[in-house]
Design a protein around this motif. Structure first.
Motif, short mmCIF file in Angstrom:
data_model
loop_
_atom_site.label_atom_id
_atom_site.label_comp_id
_atom_site.label_asym_id
_atom_site.label_seq_id
_atom_site.Cartn_x
_atom_site.Cartn_y
_atom_site.Cartn_z
N CYS A 170 -7.04 -0.53 -5.56
CA CYS A 170 -7.77 -0.14 -6.77
C CYS A 170 -6.89 -0.09 -8.01
O CYS A 170 -7.39 0.08 -9.11
CB CYS A 170 -8.49 1.19 -6.57
N CYS A 224 -8.30 4.92 -0.98
CA CYS A 224 -8.44 3.56 -0.45
C CYS A 224 -7.92 3.44 0.98
O CYS A 224 -8.28 2.51 1.69
CB CYS A 224 -7.69 2.58 -1.34
N CYS A 277 -3.74 4.18 -2.30
CA CYS A 277 -3.92 5.60 -2.60
C CYS A 277 -4.72 6.25 -1.46
O CYS A 277 -5.25 5.54 -0.59
CB CYS A 277 -4.62 5.76 -3.95
N CYS A 319 -1.60 1.43 -6.14
CA CYS A 319 -2.50 1.09 -5.05
C CYS A 319 -2.85 -0.40 -5.11
O CYS A 319 -3.30 -0.88 -6.16
CB CYS A 319 -3.76 1.96 -5.14
ZN LIG Z 1 -6.71 2.95 -4.38
#
Ligand SMILES: [Zn+2]
Length: 110
Positions: free
Chosen positions: A87, A108, A105, A84
């Protein structure tokens, strides 16, 4: 799962869509500028402008998609694919199977 094969197949699809819609836009532009339409295009001005906005939106959607796919291919080369960008968590395989170009992800992306 072979992400690169999926991305390259998607890329081909998008390039075809961009080529086709680009040709259609060029055709409409010609039909508009000389006031006549070739055999492939409806000479009605209203049809031309509704075609224009429909095809323009197809064209820009395909260009945006191509950009996503190209960035995913870059991440594959960098070794950051499947992580991701927001994050740093692993993007689940199930998500990548549906959207191989995903760069965030599930948490997010929303
Ligand atoms: Zn993420």
């Amino acid at each position: 799962m072979d992400a690169e094969a999926l991305l390259l197949a998607r890329r081909d699809e998008l390039l075809r869509a961009i080529g086709v819609s680009g040709d259609e836009l060029a055709g409409i532009r010609v039909a508009r500028s000389d006031g006549t339409a070739d055999d492939e295009h409806d000479p009605e001005g209203s049809t031309l402008s509704s075609d224009w906005s429909r095809i323009t939106s197809l064209h820009s959607t395909a260009l945006a998609g191509l950009d996503e796919v190209d960035r995913a291919l870059e991440r594959l080369r960098d070794g950051t694919y499947g992580v991701c960008v927001s994050c740093g968590a692993r993007i689940p395989d199930a998500r990548l199977e549906v959207r191989p170009w995903a760069d965030r992800c599930v948490a997010c992306a929303v």
